[in-house]
Enzyme design. Structure first.
Site, mmCIF file in Angstrom:
data_model
loop_
_atom_site.group_PDB
_atom_site.id
_atom_site.type_symbol
_atom_site.label_atom_id
_atom_site.label_comp_id
_atom_site.label_asym_id
_atom_site.label_seq_id
_atom_site.Cartn_x
_atom_site.Cartn_y
_atom_site.Cartn_z
ATOM 1 N N THR A 42 -2.497 -9.915 7.135
ATOM 2 C CA THR A 42 -2.418 -11.099 7.975
ATOM 3 C C THR A 42 -2.561 -12.352 7.107
ATOM 4 O O THR A 42 -3.416 -12.414 6.221
ATOM 5 C CB THR A 42 -3.550 -11.078 9.029
ATOM 6 O OG1 THR A 42 -3.388 -9.904 9.829
ATOM 7 C CG2 THR A 42 -3.498 -12.310 9.919
ATOM 8 N N GLY A 43 -1.692 -13.330 7.356
ATOM 9 C CA GLY A 43 -1.734 -14.557 6.570
ATOM 10 C C GLY A 43 -0.966 -14.495 5.272
ATOM 11 O O GLY A 43 -1.010 -15.441 4.470
ATOM 12 N N GLY A 45 2.248 -14.598 4.892
ATOM 13 C CA GLY A 45 3.458 -15.413 4.907
ATOM 14 C C GLY A 45 4.669 -14.692 5.463
ATOM 15 O O GLY A 45 5.799 -15.177 5.330
ATOM 16 N N LYS A 46 4.445 -13.553 6.114
ATOM 17 C CA LYS A 46 5.567 -12.729 6.600
ATOM 18 C C LYS A 46 6.387 -13.466 7.664
ATOM 19 O O LYS A 46 7.623 -13.527 7.574
ATOM 20 C CB LYS A 46 5.029 -11.411 7.184
ATOM 21 C CG LYS A 46 4.217 -10.587 6.202
ATOM 22 C CD LYS A 46 3.763 -9.274 6.780
ATOM 23 C CE LYS A 46 2.808 -9.419 7.939
ATOM 24 N NZ LYS A 46 1.537 -10.055 7.585
ATOM 25 N N SER A 47 5.722 -14.024 8.667
ATOM 26 C CA SER A 47 6.448 -14.745 9.723
ATOM 27 C C SER A 47 7.131 -15.988 9.166
ATOM 28 O O SER A 47 8.243 -16.332 9.587
ATOM 29 C CB SER A 47 5.485 -15.135 10.849
ATOM 30 O OG SER A 47 4.931 -13.987 11.467
ATOM 31 N N GLU A 171 7.411 -8.237 14.515
ATOM 32 C CA GLU A 171 6.675 -7.228 15.287
ATOM 33 C C GLU A 171 7.225 -7.113 16.709
ATOM 34 O O GLU A 171 6.527 -7.372 17.682
ATOM 35 C CB GLU A 171 5.185 -7.546 15.298
ATOM 36 C CG GLU A 171 4.559 -7.509 13.913
ATOM 37 C CD GLU A 171 3.044 -7.501 13.944
ATOM 38 O OE1 GLU A 171 2.464 -6.451 14.247
ATOM 39 O OE2 GLU A 171 2.441 -8.563 13.689
#
Length: 285
Positions: A42-43, A45-47, A171
């Protein structure tokens, strides 16, 4: 349709709030027609990486290429429109993107926005309903009267209605029960195959990576740490340990069996079928 990141860094700003360098010095090329999983904590930078692809986030440094369109921080409105016509993006809980009074109007919004002719509109709406398993009897219903699974299918169908070449999915099965999740991901994989799309999907589930992806982008701290094929990822224990990545169920079971027996199988098993075959081949059962 290829996607290339060339030494890209990006900042994020919402009103007066600015976060510098949420993405730093990204360089990668996504192969046309591939299904690429994007993983990491989480965090990581995927999105944000997905948002770069359709111009929702612009690079502060470097350039992004989507097909023949190349854009930087100075991207024109026309360039961004061209990119967004090619790239269909589904956020987490894509049903939150629904807004129209009827399913038909929701599905028709994107094509109308990209100036599709009236003569093509009905055919496009019916086509995406067929692709996503939406009964035509639902077209005059309010999307908000549908079940959660049906709403998500409508949201995905609305994205497909613009006939994108690239699908980016954040997701897309989040919050669904196991059976609904399987149906959703199978549908998306079938769409990827039949429509010959280039697909990127953010996921935390390594079984999804194994079952659907060709390649994997590993992200951490706003950087691409690795870009490799699925089997190479799970063969690299040092990489898995360095970024604290989970392994698929079959490989986890194999590691537990190996620890209990004090021996190792010759090959790593990524699916339960592979694990059964490997156990039989080496006489463990």
């Amino acid at each position: 349709m290829h996607i290339t990141f060339n030494r890209v860094s990006a900042n994020y700003q919402l009103g007066p709030i600015k976060r510098a360098n949420i993405l730093t010095d990204l360089s990668a090329e996504v192969k046309p027609g591939s299904f690429t999983a994007v993983i990491g904590p989480t965090g990581a930078g995927k999105s944000s990486l997905l948002k770069l692809i359709n111009g929702l986030l612009l690079p502060s440094i470097g350039e992004v290429s989507v097909g023949e369109v190349v854009f930087t921080d100075k991207a024109s409105k026309q360039a961004l429109k061209d990119v967004r016509k090619r790239v269909g993006m589904a956020f987490q809980f894509p049903e939150h993107q629904l807004f129209a009074e009827t399913v038909y109007e929701d599905l028709a919004f994107g094509p109308r926005n990209f100036n599709i002719s009236d003569s093509e509109l009905d055919a496009t709406v019916k086509h995406v309903c067929q692709l996503t398993g939406i009964d035509l009897s639902l077209l005059e219903r309010s999307p908000f009267s549908l079940s959660g699974g049906q709403q998500r299918r409508v949201a995905i169908a609305g994205i497909l209605a613009t006939k994108p070449d690239i699908l980016v999915l954040d997701e897309p099965a989040a919050g669904l029960d196991p059976e609904a999740k399987k149906q959703m991901l199978n549908m998306l994989y079938d769409l990827h195959t039949k429509e010959q799309l280039t697909t990127l999907m953010v996921t935390h589930d390594m079984d999804d990576v194994v079952h659907y992806a060709d390649d994997v982008i590993v992200m951490a701290e706003g950087q691409i740490k690795a870009h490799l094929d699925v089997r190479a990822l799970f063969a690299d224990q040092a990489l898995l340990d360095r970024y604290q990545l989970d392994v698929p169920t079959a490989l986890s079971l194999q590691q537990q069996l190996e620890q209990a027996k004090g021996e190792r199988l010759s090959n790593r098993s990524l699916t339960l079928t592979e694990l059964a075959d490997n156990l039989i081949e080496e006489g463990w059962v």
